[in-house]
Design a protein around this motif. Structure first.
Motif, PDB file in Angstrom:
ATOM      1  N   LEU A 109       2.878  -1.475   4.566  1.00 13.92           N
ATOM      2  CA  LEU A 109       2.403  -0.099   4.425  1.00 13.92           C
ATOM      3  C   LEU A 109       3.552   0.846   4.097  1.00 13.92           C
ATOM      4  O   LEU A 109       4.567   0.879   4.805  1.00 13.92           O
ATOM      5  CB  LEU A 109       1.729   0.356   5.716  1.00 13.92           C
ATOM      6  N   GLU A 121      -7.116  11.094   5.156  1.00 13.15           N
ATOM      7  CA  GLU A 121      -7.740   9.931   4.522  1.00 13.15           C
ATOM      8  C   GLU A 121      -7.109   8.612   4.975  1.00 13.15           C
ATOM      9  O   GLU A 121      -7.787   7.584   5.074  1.00 13.15           O
ATOM     10  CB  GLU A 121      -7.644  10.033   2.996  1.00 13.15           C
ATOM     11  N   SER A 122      -5.805   8.619   5.248  1.00 14.01           N
ATOM     12  CA  SER A 122      -5.124   7.368   5.596  1.00 14.01           C
ATOM     13  C   SER A 122      -5.036   7.126   7.098  1.00 14.01           C
ATOM     14  O   SER A 122      -4.568   6.067   7.521  1.00 14.01           O
ATOM     15  CB  SER A 122      -3.714   7.347   4.989  1.00 14.01           C
ATOM     16  N   HIS A 123      -5.488   8.080   7.912  1.00 15.30           N
ATOM     17  CA  HIS A 123      -5.456   7.893   9.370  1.00 15.30           C
ATOM     18  C   HIS A 123      -6.291   6.671   9.747  1.00 15.30           C
ATOM     19  O   HIS A 123      -7.449   6.547   9.362  1.00 15.30           O
ATOM     20  CB  HIS A 123      -5.990   9.137  10.075  1.00 15.30           C
ATOM     21  N   LEU A 181      -1.296   5.017  10.824  1.00 18.15           N
ATOM     22  CA  LEU A 181      -1.964   4.275   9.755  1.00 18.15           C
ATOM     23  C   LEU A 181      -2.698   3.059  10.320  1.00 18.15           C
ATOM     24  O   LEU A 181      -3.659   2.571   9.719  1.00 18.15           O
ATOM     25  CB  LEU A 181      -0.950   3.802   8.709  1.00 18.15           C
ATOM     26  N   ASP A 203      -2.445   2.444  -4.737  1.00 12.38           N
ATOM     27  CA  ASP A 203      -2.048   3.839  -4.554  1.00 12.38           C
ATOM     28  C   ASP A 203      -2.989   4.678  -5.413  1.00 12.38           C
ATOM     29  O   ASP A 203      -3.333   4.267  -6.520  1.00 12.38           O
ATOM     30  CB  ASP A 203      -0.591   4.050  -4.994  1.00 12.38           C
ATOM     31  N   CYS A 220       2.736   4.329   2.802  1.00 11.22           N
ATOM     32  CA  CYS A 220       2.010   5.523   2.376  1.00 11.22           C
ATOM     33  C   CYS A 220       2.126   6.629   3.424  1.00 11.22           C
ATOM     34  O   CYS A 220       2.399   6.353   4.596  1.00 11.22           O
ATOM     35  CB  CYS A 220       0.543   5.185   2.111  1.00 11.22           C
ATOM     36  N   LEU A 232      -6.095   3.770   8.564  1.00 10.87           N
ATOM     37  CA  LEU A 232      -6.439   3.024   7.360  1.00 10.87           C
ATOM     38  C   LEU A 232      -6.670   1.553   7.687  1.00 10.87           C
ATOM     39  O   LEU A 232      -7.581   0.902   7.165  1.00 10.87           O
ATOM     40  CB  LEU A 232      -5.307   3.169   6.331  1.00 10.87           C
ATOM     41  N   ILE A 253       0.863  -1.187   0.000  1.00  4.37           N
ATOM     42  CA  ILE A 253       0.000   0.000   0.000  1.00  4.37           C
ATOM     43  C   ILE A 253       0.893   1.228   0.000  1.00  4.37           C
ATOM     44  O   ILE A 253       1.581   1.518   0.978  1.00  4.37           O
ATOM     45  CB  ILE A 253      -0.940   0.009   1.211  1.00  4.37           C
ATOM     46  N   GLY A 254       0.909   1.926  -1.141  1.00  9.70           N
ATOM     47  CA  GLY A 254       1.799   3.067  -1.331  1.00  9.70           C
ATOM     48  C   GLY A 254       2.923   2.690  -2.259  1.00  9.70           C
ATOM     49  O   GLY A 254       3.773   1.863  -1.909  1.00  9.70           O
TER      50      GLY A 254
END
Length: 331
Positions: free
Chosen positions: A205, A212-214, A239, A177, A207, A216, A153-154
């Motif tokens: 992870l 938005e990603s807090h 994350l 992503d 990213c 996740l 992710i990222g």
């Protein structure tokens, strides 16, 4: 041109060594402070032309007010992330905030892969056993990494470096992503998050931390994953919702957890707390699980990365002093 005075916060002996070496070509006056920068220590900035801070320094409205009063407009971060800076307030007050986006992405990628291998082959448990002369292999069974599907992710520089490392093991690679990286497309298949959660044996992870990603990775995300999944986070602590991770560990949905970062690490990491009682019950519980591996924000910590961080940080300050831009400015 006047020699600039720089206050370097959250500095350790290794920071001083790398910064002093890089400073030979810049000639700044560098003063090192072991303390973190926050509202209670911000008064230390008086008399400086710029400050340099690290991931757990808190550059909030109160700190920015003090910097403003002291005539400081340059904040040079020694890291890629900038979630510890109140960017809205900084922009409104006319600050220049620079970062180090490109330091040795391989250092973090290699650490992520090292955590995968350690958890898989249970090297941390084997090390402790052997020191006690216990050579029993019971409970140390691992799997072939090359037979697994890994979800990344990222797909920025660190995510891409992680993919390159894992491709050497023969892993099937999935990635996600919002922005497609053509180099990543050559190594992995872009999928939506739900597909990545459902098909990945290992999730890593890479990213940035944004609104938005807090969190996740929370209860909902874990519910979509395979049983016994491995999760690695070498990016930003927030994350992952740590409380939800504990529930996933209890249920068996999360079979392995590797954390180089932690949401509340500011009160823990980069200091020696041996002999002290930790007051973070969630973190203490995580440490009690045999299938959890925690390192103290160590992923970036290689000689090459430290050298590049120091050089880029001081280059950013030099550019500011000359009224130029490096492209490392946050806005």
């Amino acid at each position: 041109m006047t020699k600039a005075r720089i206050a370097v916060f959250s500095s350790k002996s290794y920071d001083k060594h790398s910064m002093d070496a890089a400073n030979e070509k810049f000639g700044f006056e560098l003063d090192y402070y072991k303390t973190q920068l926050n509202a209670s220590t911000a008064k230390l900035v008086d008399g400086y032309d710029a400050i340099s801070c690290f991931v757990n320094d808190v550059v909030d409205t109160k700190v920015l007010e003090q910097l403003d009063k002291s005539g400081i407009k340059m904040i040079a971060l020694r890291c890629a992330g900038f979630n510890n800076v109140d960017l809205v307030e900084a922009k409104k007050r006319g600050f220049v905030v620079s970062r180090v986006p490109g330091y040795s992405p391989e250092s973090v990628a290699e650490h992520a892969v090292a955590m995968m291998l350690c958890l898989n082959r249970k090297l941390h448990k084997a090390y402790s056993r052997i020191r006690e002369h216990n050579f029993n292999l019971e409970g140390l069974l691992g799997f072939n990494l090359g037979s697994k599907t890994v979800g990344i992710i990222g797909t920025g520089k660190i995510g891409l470096a992680t993919m390159k490392a894992l491709s050497g093991f023969g892993c099937k690679l999935l990635c996600h992503d919002p922005y497609i990286n053509p180099e990543a497309e050559k190594l992995a298949t872009y999928v939506d998050l739900d597909t990545l959660y459902a098909q990945s044996d290992i999730i890593s992870l890479h990213c940035p931390l944004t609104e938005e990603s807090h969190h996740l990775i929370d209860h909902e995300a874990f519910a979509k994953m395979k049983d016994n999944v491995m999760l690695i986070n070498t990016s930003r602590g927030a994350l992952v919702n740590a409380s939800d991770a504990i529930e996933a560990l209890k249920s068996g949905r999360l079979g392995y957890l590797g954390l180089d970062v932690y949401e509340l690490e500011g009160d823990l990491f980069f200091r020696d707390l041996s002999g002290q009682v930790l007051h973070d019950d969630v973190f203490g519980l995580l440490l009690s699980y045999p299938n959890v591996l925690v390192t103290g924000h160590q992923g970036y910590f290689t000689d090459l990365a430290l050298s590049q961080i120091a050089d880029t940080t001081l280059s950013n300050i030099k550019a500011y002093q000359k009224g130029e831009q490096t492209g490392n400015e946050v806005f």
